[in-house]
Design a protein around this motif. Structure first.
Motif, PDB file in Angstrom:
ATOM      1  N   LEU A  10       0.859  -1.183   0.000  1.00  0.00           N
ATOM      2  CA  LEU A  10       0.000   0.000   0.000  1.00  0.00           C
ATOM      3  C   LEU A  10       0.893   1.230   0.000  1.00  0.00           C
ATOM      4  CD1 LEU A  10      -2.444  -1.051   2.870  1.00  0.00           C
ATOM      5  CD2 LEU A  10      -2.697  -1.467   0.411  1.00  0.00           C
ATOM      6  N   TYR A  11       0.690   2.115  -0.974  1.00  0.00           N
ATOM      7  CA  TYR A  11       1.493   3.339  -1.034  1.00  0.00           C
ATOM      8  C   TYR A  11       0.598   4.574  -1.018  1.00  0.00           C
ATOM      9  CZ  TYR A  11       3.983   7.304  -2.946  1.00  0.00           C
ATOM     10  OH  TYR A  11       4.487   8.562  -3.133  1.00  0.00           O
ATOM     11  N   GLN A  15      -1.602   8.343   5.886  1.00  0.00           N
ATOM     12  CA  GLN A  15      -1.914   7.118   6.621  1.00  0.00           C
ATOM     13  C   GLN A  15      -3.401   6.770   6.532  1.00  0.00           C
ATOM     14  OE1 GLN A  15       0.193   4.855   8.428  1.00  0.00           O
ATOM     15  NE2 GLN A  15      -1.710   3.686   8.296  1.00  0.00           N
ATOM     16  N   ARG A  18      -4.013   4.917   3.326  1.00  0.00           N
ATOM     17  CA  ARG A  18      -3.516   3.535   3.436  1.00  0.00           C
ATOM     18  C   ARG A  18      -4.468   2.691   4.273  1.00  0.00           C
ATOM     19  NH1 ARG A  18       1.329   6.312   4.487  1.00  0.00           N
ATOM     20  NH2 ARG A  18       1.512   5.403   6.575  1.00  0.00           N
ATOM     21  N   ARG A  22      -6.470  -0.661   3.011  1.00  0.00           N
ATOM     22  CA  ARG A  22      -6.390  -1.928   3.736  1.00  0.00           C
ATOM     23  C   ARG A  22      -7.783  -2.440   4.087  1.00  0.00           C
ATOM     24  NH1 ARG A  22      -4.489  -0.226   7.794  1.00  0.00           N
ATOM     25  NH2 ARG A  22      -2.290  -0.104   7.302  1.00  0.00           N
ATOM     26  N   PHE A  37      -0.221  -7.074   4.285  1.00  0.00           N
ATOM     27  CA  PHE A  37       0.100  -5.742   3.770  1.00  0.00           C
ATOM     28  C   PHE A  37       1.439  -5.272   4.286  1.00  0.00           C
ATOM     29  CE2 PHE A  37      -4.525  -6.032   4.116  1.00  0.00           C
ATOM     30  CZ  PHE A  37      -4.909  -5.714   2.822  1.00  0.00           C
ATOM     31  N   GLU A  39       3.502  -1.335   3.967  1.00  0.00           N
ATOM     32  CA  GLU A  39       3.137   0.038   3.634  1.00  0.00           C
ATOM     33  C   GLU A  39       4.355   0.886   3.341  1.00  0.00           C
ATOM     34  OE1 GLU A  39       0.571   1.948   6.441  1.00  0.00           O
ATOM     35  OE2 GLU A  39      -0.586   0.121   6.791  1.00  0.00           O
ATOM     36  N   CYS A  46       8.848   3.082  -1.120  1.00  0.00           N
ATOM     37  CA  CYS A  46       8.084   2.197  -2.000  1.00  0.00           C
ATOM     38  C   CYS A  46       9.029   1.421  -2.926  1.00  0.00           C
ATOM     39  CB  CYS A  46       7.082   3.020  -2.802  1.00  0.00           C
ATOM     40  SG  CYS A  46       5.920   2.029  -3.735  1.00  0.00           S
TER      41      CYS A  46
END
Length: 131
Positions: A10-11, A15, A18, A22, A37, A39, A46
């Motif tokens: 997850l990028y 927050q 993200r 999720r 996941f 992050e 990333c």
């Protein structure tokens, strides 16, 4: 048949985004698929995670700043012959042309619908992730 565990990156610099990603995917996007996941909040993080871990799917925020998911997707696609599939989360459906430029496999539009998100993630994992 045992469930396969897939890793989804997850990028987003946010927050909350993200967390929304999720929750929309869930740990079981389909009955036979389980995901975990990791992050990233920055472009560099990333890229480092993609280079370090076996990532089965990138779920990228197209609105992230300063490096958006479109730029991340394009960089990963340009740098790797074995790029994991990419799903780009965009703010407007009209931005799908940008996603096409970045060569992503799928797009989702904010706000994320859990049913559509889970189905999209499951389809990408089944179609593109290594067996």
């Amino acid at each position: 048949m045992s469930d396969r565990l897939y890793t989804v990156l997850l990028y987003s610099d946010d927050q909350r985004i993200r967390d929304q990603m999720r929750l929309a995917v869930g740990t079981r996007p389909a009955a036979d698929l389980q995901v975990e996941f990791i992050e990233a909040a920055t472009f560099d993080e990333c890229i480092r995670l993609v280079d370090t871990y076996e990532i089965h799917l990138l779920l990228l925020d197209g609105e992230a700043s300063p490096a958006g998911g479109i730029g991340v997707a394009r960089q990963v696609k340009d740098d790797r012959d074995d790029s994991p599939p990419v799903c780009l989360v965009i703010a407007r459906a009209a931005d799908r042309w940008l996603a096409a430029y970045a060569e992503v496999e799928a797009t989702l539009v904010h706000p994320l619908d859990p049913v559509t998100t889970g189905a999209t993630v499951a389809q990408l994992l089944r179609t593109h992730a290594p067996a």
